[in-house]
Design an enzyme around this catalytic site. Structure first.
Site, PDB file in Angstrom:
ATOM      1  N   ASP A 199     -11.831   8.042   6.100  1.00 37.09           N
ATOM      2  CA  ASP A 199     -10.411   7.885   6.414  1.00 37.09           C
ATOM      3  C   ASP A 199      -9.821   9.298   6.457  1.00 37.09           C
ATOM      4  O   ASP A 199      -9.579   9.911   5.421  1.00 37.09           O
ATOM      5  CB  ASP A 199      -9.753   7.024   5.331  1.00 37.09           C
ATOM      6  CG  ASP A 199      -8.237   6.983   5.457  1.00 37.09           C
ATOM      7  OD1 ASP A 199      -7.678   7.671   6.336  1.00 37.09           O
ATOM      8  OD2 ASP A 199      -7.606   6.262   4.668  1.00 37.09           O
ATOM      9  N   CYS A 364       0.818   3.081  -1.260  1.00 37.45           N
ATOM     10  CA  CYS A 364      -0.289   2.232  -0.766  1.00 37.45           C
ATOM     11  C   CYS A 364      -1.591   2.538  -1.482  1.00 37.45           C
ATOM     12  O   CYS A 364      -2.678   2.419  -0.907  1.00 37.45           O
ATOM     13  CB  CYS A 364      -0.467   2.344   0.751  1.00 37.45           C
ATOM     14  SG  CYS A 364       0.959   1.791   1.662  1.00 37.45           S
TER      15      CYS A 364
HETATM   16  N1  7TS Z   1      -5.091   6.329   4.878  1.00 41.74           N
HETATM   17  C1  7TS Z   1      -4.429   7.296   4.224  1.00 41.74           C
HETATM   18  C2  7TS Z   1      -5.180   8.244   3.356  1.00 41.74           C
HETATM   19  C3  7TS Z   1      -3.055   7.406   4.399  1.00 41.74           C
HETATM   20  O1  7TS Z   1      -2.399   8.378   3.757  1.00 41.74           O
HETATM   21  C4  7TS Z   1      -2.379   6.494   5.232  1.00 41.74           C
HETATM   22  C5  7TS Z   1      -0.888   6.515   5.385  1.00 41.74           C
HETATM   23  C6  7TS Z   1      -3.125   5.530   5.910  1.00 41.74           C
HETATM   24  C7  7TS Z   1      -4.473   5.471   5.685  1.00 41.74           C
HETATM   25  C8  7TS Z   1      -2.506   4.571   6.865  1.00 41.74           C
HETATM   26  O2  7TS Z   1      -1.994   5.231   7.980  1.00 41.74           O
HETATM   27  P1  7TS Z   1      -1.371   4.397   9.181  1.00 41.74           P
HETATM   28  O3  7TS Z   1      -0.885   5.413  10.135  1.00 41.74           O
HETATM   29  O4  7TS Z   1      -2.447   3.546   9.727  1.00 41.74           O
HETATM   30  O5  7TS Z   1      -0.260   3.591   8.584  1.00 41.74           O
HETATM   31  N2  7TS Z   1      -0.230   6.957   4.223  1.00 41.74           N
HETATM   32  C9  7TS Z   1       1.085   6.865   3.964  1.00 41.74           C
HETATM   33  C10 7TS Z   1       1.629   7.445   2.846  1.00 41.74           C
HETATM   34  O6  7TS Z   1       1.003   8.087   2.030  1.00 41.74           O
HETATM   35  N3  7TS Z   1       2.951   7.214   2.845  1.00 41.74           N
HETATM   36  O7  7TS Z   1       3.253   6.497   3.926  1.00 41.74           O
HETATM   37  C11 7TS Z   1       2.095   6.264   4.636  1.00 41.74           C
END
Ligand code: 7TS
Length: 409
Positions: A199, A364
């Protein structure tokens, strides 16, 4: 060459005042701000050549297709992929991780197989695996973290077994900021015959990433955290893996031929891009990558390290404030913390009156916070446009918060 503070002029939003104070945006881990160069590229697409891709045979449709595919090539170059055909566009990293959990997991996971993740994963790298594990009768296991928010690698050899099929881990933790040793984990996982999915939501925007040097098999990223619009992200995967996987979503574009009762698949990567894609978003992502490459990812990483070191120094001066995660040498531009007797939501609200945006909550990563015995934390996170003066504003605002709450008690 460092990153000059003058780049702030590229970001129109940073010139704003909120609550009568200059905006101090310290929530780039949630989403980054966008430079004019990206906004202009998106506007140019809509004003000059908005058309659907891969179908029109007229000039503006051809231009839209060419720019969309040029953005894919930019991503491939940015991540060190072997070629653009290894890049699948998705809405975000969440969709990229789900794509692998379903398209790869449904084909390969058998009852009793094991999926190894970590205790610091974002929900989007936990829940898809929980869902597919339930469906396939597979078992989830987790690499623990130590009291400084680092993965306990000594546990890895015990957790990796001949049953482990895939290891799913976050490159840079969005809560601890920890930069995980992906290459080392990959080496050990491969020795057991397991694949590795990374990720990269918090790494690709902030430091040089070379997927081949990391050695992993899948790498997901999300555009909105790297100066691009929301709604565009992607997955890098080794081409043979993409070829053997069935599609994740069905519809237009992902087919080669269709009958009433069956269909055959398009070539990779289009096999995984069902329906009209986010063309404007992809073009914006291409412009964002150009912007980051002009700055230089080494310079981006060095800038953030300096800002993070300064932030940790200033935050340590604040009585009753506790920083989560490792030292600056092992972390990216994220500093999560909690304060004695003050709820993170209260911290965030008081900071807002000073124009300072920080995130409060579980980010999250609920299992991570649960293990620490705290329901939530506050988090300041930085990017190319963050300047030391903003850290000073943060530190002053936190001291003010401390005073407000000690008076209230
Ligand atoms: N993985 C990590 C490590 C993240 O920080 C986030 C989003 C996601 C996955 C998901 O990203 P998306 O674009 O698919 O939603 N993190 C955060 C956060 O730390 N605060 O808001 C979103």
């Amino acid at each position: 060459m460092g990153i000059p503070a003058t780049i702030r002029e590229d970001f129109p939003i940073l010139g704003q005042r909120v609550n009568g104070k200059p905006l101090v945006y310290l929530d780039s881990a949630a989403t980054s701000q966008k430079p004019r160069q990206v906004l202009d590229a998106v506007r140019r697409y809509y004003e000059e050549y908005n058309a659907n891709v891969h179908r029109g045979v007229y000039s503006i449709a051809e231009r839209a297709t060419a720019e969309y595919e040029a953005a894919r090539a930019a991503v491939a170059r940015f991540l060190g992929a072997a070629g653009p055909d290894e890049i699948v566009f998705t809405r975000n990293v969440t969709e990229a991780l789900n794509l692998v959990a379903y398209a790869w997991g449904r084909r390969h996971l058998r009852p009793g197989d094991e999926i190894l993740t970590t205790e610091m994963e974002h929900h989007s790298d936990l829940v898809p695996w929980q869902l597919v594990a339930q469906e396939r009768g597979a078992r989830l296991r987790h690499i623990p973290f130590d009291d400084q928010g680092r993965l306990i690698l000594d546990e890895l050899d015990r957790l990796l077994t001949e049953r482990t099929r895939i290891v799913a881990l976050v490159h840079v933790s969005n809560t601890f900021g920890t930069v995980n040793p992906v290459a080392e984990v990959t080496r050990r996982a491969h020795a057991c015959g397991a694949l590795v999915i990374v990720d990269g939501a918090q790494s690709a925007p902030h430091r040089p990433v070379d997927v081949r040097a990391l050695g992993c098999d899948f790498f997901g990223f999300t555009g909105h955290k790297m100066l691009a619009p929301m709604g565009i992200g992607g997955l890098w995967a080794r081409r043979p893996l993409l070829e053997e996987m069935d599609p994740f979503l069905g519809g237009g574009e992902m087919i080669s031929d269709v009958w009433l009762d069956r269909a055959t698949w398009n070539e990779v990567p289009w096999k995984f891009e069902a329906g009209t894609p986010n063309v404007g978003g992809a073009i914006g992502l291409g412009a964002a990558i150009d912007y980051l490459e002009r700055l230089g990812m080494d310079a981006v990483a060095a800038h953030e390290r300096e800002i993070t070191a300064y932030a940790m120094e200033r935050l340590r001066e604040i009585p009753g404030l506790h920083i989560l995660g490792p030292g600056v040498d092992e972390r990216g531009g994220v500093v999560s913390f909690w304060m004695d007797d003050i709820h993170p939501h209260d911290i965030s609200q008081v900071l807002d009156t000073e124009g300072v945006c920080v995130r409060a909550g579980h980010h999250c990563t609920k299992p991570l916070h649960r293990k620490l015995g705290i329901g939530a934390s506050a988090r300041a996170s930085f990017y190319v446009y963050t300047i030391p003066e903003e850290i000073d504003v943060l530190a002053r605002a936190l001291l003010k918060t401390r005073e407000l709450f000690s008076v209230a008690r």
